[in-house]
Design a protein around this motif. Structure first.
Motif, mmCIF file in Angstrom:
data_model
loop_
_atom_site.group_PDB
_atom_site.id
_atom_site.type_symbol
_atom_site.label_atom_id
_atom_site.label_comp_id
_atom_site.label_asym_id
_atom_site.label_seq_id
_atom_site.Cartn_x
_atom_site.Cartn_y
_atom_site.Cartn_z
ATOM 1 N N GLN A 116 16.540 5.601 1.989
ATOM 2 C CA GLN A 116 16.929 5.617 3.402
ATOM 3 C C GLN A 116 15.956 6.440 4.233
ATOM 4 O O GLN A 116 15.538 6.024 5.323
ATOM 5 N N GLU A 117 15.560 7.600 3.718
ATOM 6 C CA GLU A 117 14.623 8.444 4.448
ATOM 7 C C GLU A 117 13.246 7.800 4.535
ATOM 8 O O GLU A 117 12.593 7.843 5.572
ATOM 9 N N PHE A 118 12.811 7.176 3.442
ATOM 10 C CA PHE A 118 11.491 6.566 3.424
ATOM 11 C C PHE A 118 11.445 5.345 4.350
ATOM 12 O O PHE A 118 10.417 5.081 4.986
ATOM 13 N N ARG A 119 12.548 4.656 4.421
ATOM 14 C CA ARG A 119 12.620 3.457 5.267
ATOM 15 C C ARG A 119 12.311 3.806 6.725
ATOM 16 O O ARG A 119 11.711 3.008 7.459
ATOM 17 N N LYS A 120 12.677 4.980 7.147
ATOM 18 C CA LYS A 120 12.447 5.408 8.540
ATOM 19 C C LYS A 120 10.974 5.546 8.854
ATOM 20 O O LYS A 120 10.561 5.492 10.020
ATOM 21 N N GLU A 121 10.134 5.693 7.788
ATOM 22 C CA GLU A 121 8.705 5.860 7.993
ATOM 23 C C GLU A 121 7.971 4.526 8.089
ATOM 24 O O GLU A 121 6.807 4.502 8.468
ATOM 25 N N LEU A 122 8.642 3.448 7.724
ATOM 26 C CA LEU A 122 7.963 2.147 7.695
ATOM 27 C C LEU A 122 7.991 1.454 9.060
ATOM 28 O O LEU A 122 8.858 1.685 9.875
ATOM 29 N N GLU B 129 0.806 -1.221 0.000
ATOM 30 C CA GLU B 129 0.000 0.000 0.000
ATOM 31 C C GLU B 129 0.842 1.276 0.000
ATOM 32 O O GLU B 129 0.325 2.352 -0.295
ATOM 33 N N ARG B 130 2.117 1.169 0.321
ATOM 34 C CA ARG B 130 2.971 2.367 0.351
ATOM 35 C C ARG B 130 3.664 2.643 -0.986
ATOM 36 O O ARG B 130 4.475 3.564 -1.100
ATOM 37 N N THR B 131 3.336 1.869 -2.002
ATOM 38 C CA THR B 131 4.009 2.004 -3.298
ATOM 39 C C THR B 131 3.869 3.410 -3.872
ATOM 40 O O THR B 131 4.857 4.030 -4.284
ATOM 41 N N ALA B 132 2.659 3.919 -3.921
ATOM 42 C CA ALA B 132 2.437 5.250 -4.498
ATOM 43 C C ALA B 132 3.154 6.325 -3.692
ATOM 44 O O ALA B 132 3.715 7.272 -4.262
ATOM 45 N N ASP B 133 3.162 6.172 -2.375
ATOM 46 C CA ASP B 133 3.857 7.149 -1.530
ATOM 47 C C ASP B 133 5.353 7.143 -1.814
ATOM 48 O O ASP B 133 5.997 8.196 -1.877
ATOM 49 N N PHE B 134 5.891 5.948 -1.976
ATOM 50 C CA PHE B 134 7.328 5.842 -2.260
ATOM 51 C C PHE B 134 7.663 6.463 -3.603
ATOM 52 O O PHE B 134 8.644 7.215 -3.731
ATOM 53 N N ALA B 135 6.852 6.175 -4.612
ATOM 54 C CA ALA B 135 7.091 6.741 -5.942
ATOM 55 C C ALA B 135 7.023 8.264 -5.894
ATOM 56 O O ALA B 135 7.824 8.954 -6.544
ATOM 57 N N GLY C 154 -0.147 -0.873 -5.431
ATOM 58 C CA GLY C 154 -0.491 -1.864 -4.427
ATOM 59 C C GLY C 154 0.484 -3.012 -4.309
ATOM 60 O O GLY C 154 0.275 -3.918 -3.492
ATOM 61 N N GLU C 155 1.548 -2.998 -5.102
ATOM 62 C CA GLU C 155 2.489 -4.122 -5.086
ATOM 63 C C GLU C 155 3.912 -3.682 -4.725
ATOM 64 O O GLU C 155 4.462 -4.097 -3.709
ATOM 65 N N GLY C 156 4.515 -2.864 -5.588
ATOM 66 C CA GLY C 156 5.890 -2.481 -5.315
ATOM 67 C C GLY C 156 6.414 -1.542 -6.367
ATOM 68 O O GLY C 156 5.681 -1.095 -7.255
ATOM 69 N N ALA C 157 7.698 -1.255 -6.284
ATOM 70 C CA ALA C 157 8.347 -0.347 -7.227
ATOM 71 C C ALA C 157 9.582 -1.006 -7.810
ATOM 72 O O ALA C 157 10.361 -1.632 -7.088
#
Length: 360
Positions: A354-360, A312-318, A333-336
């Protein structure tokens, strides 16, 4: 004359998704990097641009429909008869011809999922039924399940090796066990668009597999490692009945003379090509190891991209990547999928990850 109704189109087209190309990098602002299409970031190989320039002077003429020069060059390069080669507009163009040659309404086509997004599109366009077999938990082909899905209606099986978008591979022993279970009248297509990036010695060269298996066809392309994505030229190596069928179903004059000449020049510049590929493989290792060090679960990749299962975080990551000037390829809904590009692009991507990983 009635104007109330439009032309009657094939019902099979209803619901078929349109192929989504990688989003281009933004222009007009800070430097942005396109890591969404698995393109080679390097400019044309030495001699290739010159060949294209020369061919362009005659583009008022039709190209050689038989791609004679390129076919002969490929036959020599791979040690196969010229009659076993068929060309097309990228490997996906050849794949569509394979569907036209083998499957129609009432037939079934098997492939792993997720895999190359063109498979369901070209399967449904042919009128055949798609049989999607889920990848394993490790993001690899489940060949036992794929063999178990074969029925009397199965006409074609795609094995994408390395798999797009996960980068995972099928190794020799498991592939040969699988092929031994496939009936001889079912065509198995080894889609090897990323073959040049493989460094795992256990991954077989599909051309060696095809030699004594008449129901195996190998797909290759000049779009990835060779850097000719914009010219659209790919090819199949298959035994003569299959290759002949591909030549019958190909779009006449589909491969331009510019593309043919560029492909020949690229084959003759393979030493320079492999230097570039080796540099990308080195960057791939750096990106992969960097992501693992950050705490990401990344399937080992033998292609020129990495895969992040984000759900579910795919769009946010992109969106986070794009905001930082890096365009990736999200699958909702799957991945990047993230192409390995030039070092500066990879650095920027790793910083975002690295920055996004901190949010997971």
């Amino acid at each position: 004359m009635s104007v109330e109704k439009g032309p009657r189109l094939r019902g099979v087209l209803d619901g078929i998704p349109t192929y989504k190309p990688g989003k281009p990098a933004a222009t007009g602002g800070p430097v942005a990097y396109k890591l969404s299409s698995n393109e080679n970031p390097y400019p044309p190989l030495p001699g290739v641009l010159e060949s294209v320039t020369g061919a362009a002077a005659a583009f008022n003429r039709y190209p050689d429909m038989a791609c004679t020069g390129l076919t002969n060059e490929l036959a020599e390069r791979f040690g196969v008869p010229a009659s076993h080669i068929a060309t097309g507009t990228g490997s996906v163009g050849v794949a569509q011809s394979l569907l036209q040659s083998t499957a129609g309404p009432g037939d079934e086509v098997i492939y792993a999922w997720r895999s190359f997004e063109a498979y369901p599109i070209i399967t449904r366009i042919s009128g055949a039924t798609a049989v999607q077999v889920p990848l394993t938990a490790g993001e690899v082909h489940d060949l036992d399940a794929m063999a178990g899905a074969i029925t009397e209606r199965t006409r074609l099986i795609f094995v994408c090796n390395p798999n797009n978008p996960t980068g995972t591979v099928v190794r020799r022993a498991e592939l040969e066990r699988f092929l031994d279970r496939v009936p001889g009248d079912v065509l198995v297509v080894l889609d090897e668009a990323y073959r040049e990036f493989i460094r795992d010695p256990e991954v077989p060269d599909g051309v060696e597999i095809y030699r004594d298996r008449p129901n195996v066809c190998v797909l290759r392309t000049f779009s990835k490692a060779y850097g000719l994505a914009g010219l659209r030229v790919g090819f199949a190596i298959a035994h003569e009945p299959v290759a002949a069928a591909l030549r019958k179903t190909a779009v006449p004059f589909g491969v331009s003379q510019i593309a043919q000449d560029a492909a020949v020049a690229s084959l003759r510049a393979e030493d320079a090509l492999m230097e570039r590929v080796e540099a990308l493989v080195g960057e791939r290792a750096r990106v992969y190891e960097g992501l693992v060090a950050q705490g990401w679960t990344v399937p080992p990749t033998q292609a020129n991209f990495v895969w992040l299962r984000l759900g579910e975080r795919t769009a946010d990551f992109a969106a986070a990547c794009e905001a930082a000037g890096v365009v990736v390829r999200p699958f909702a809904g799957e991945g990047a999928r993230v192409t390995v590009g030039e070092a500066e692009a990879n650095d920027r991507f790793l910083t975002v990850a690295q920055e996004f990983r901190k949010e997971l």
